[in-house]
Design a protein around this motif. Structure first.
Motif: not given
Length: 249
Positions: A28-44, A219-231
């Motif tokens: 789905k649209n990533p920006v809209q999906a992100l905005k749907g998780k932007l609630t105070s007291g929640h995060g990632v 070269t610097v390389t950064i590999d990040s993993r994100f979990t628990g969106w909206g927790a």
């Protein structure tokens, strides 16, 4: 007989549907999906590893932490950094104020004080080699999509330090000092079917941040993993009694 043939045909159709590989749905649209998780007291939450390559490969640091949201994006963060070259560090940021414990401040704080307070450096000293792409910022994510190419669940592209600073408060605060604003960052974002980012991999010339002779050609390389969106995530500033605003030279 006719009923038997009809029944066999129906079974065959059902079997064909069951054995046909399911096609992966486009995210789905990533920006809209992100905005749907932007609630105070929640995060990632996230984990990441930073390496430097060129004439070999070495681990620079690893980090783990969390971002707490408000309706606009990131309201606070809590990040722990481990590096082979320095003491462990932890940085708590609330708004534009950060509090760092350990790391380069380990022996520079007065007795009884364990946190150094400053404006900026939201990722602590570890931010200088931390992830420069923050997918929890709607404007940043929209820019990455505009400049990049989305194929299935993978977004790839390139963006300069200067372009990142224009849209990303996180980038500007994490690396306020850098050698070359024209440094190009190559990025790959992986999306879930819901349109949320679960992995960010970025790389850039090591001398873009520090003009160190030993880093030339690397070269610097950064590999990040994100979990628990909206927790649920709750991040608070340290006890004022443990905070110092001045350190010894």
């Amino acid at each position: 007989m006719k009923k038997t043939i009809t029944a066999l045909a129906a079974c065959g159709t059902a079997l064909l549907v069951a054995t046909t590989p399911a096609q992966a749905a486009a995210p789905k649209n990533p920006v809209q999906a992100l905005k749907g998780k932007l609630t105070s007291g929640h995060g990632v939450r996230f984990t990441e590893t930073t390496t430097v390559s060129g004439g070999g490969k070495a681990k620079l640091q690893s980090r783990k932490g969390a971002f707490q949201f408000n309706a606009k994006g990131i309201a606070a963060s809590d990040i722990s950094t481990k590096s082979p070259a320095s003491e462990d560090e932890r940085t708590i940021s609330v708004g534009k104020v950060s509090y760092t414990s350990g790391g380069m401040w380990t022996d520079r704080l007065p007795s009884g004080k364990t946190w150094f307070r400053t404006n900026g450096l939201l990722g602590g000293a570890g931010g200088f080699y931390g992830q420069v792409i923050n997918p929890a910022e709607p404007k940043t994510l929209a820019t990455l999509i505009k400049k990049g190419r989305l194929s299935g669940s993978t977004l790839t592209g390139r963006i300069t330090f200067k372009e990142l600073e224009k849209v990303s408060p996180w980038f500007g605060a994490s690396i306020p000092l850098r050698m070359n604003n024209d440094t190009k960052v190559s990025y790959t974002l992986t999306l879930t079917p819901a349109g949320l980012v679960n992995r960010v991999k970025s790389s850039y010339a090591a001398t873009g941040v520090l003009a160190n002779r030993e880093l030339a050609g690397k070269t610097v390389t950064i590999d990040s993993r994100f979990t628990g969106w909206g927790a649920k995530v709750s991040i608070k500033a340290p006890d004022p009694e443990t905070v110092e605003t001045k350190v010894s030279e």
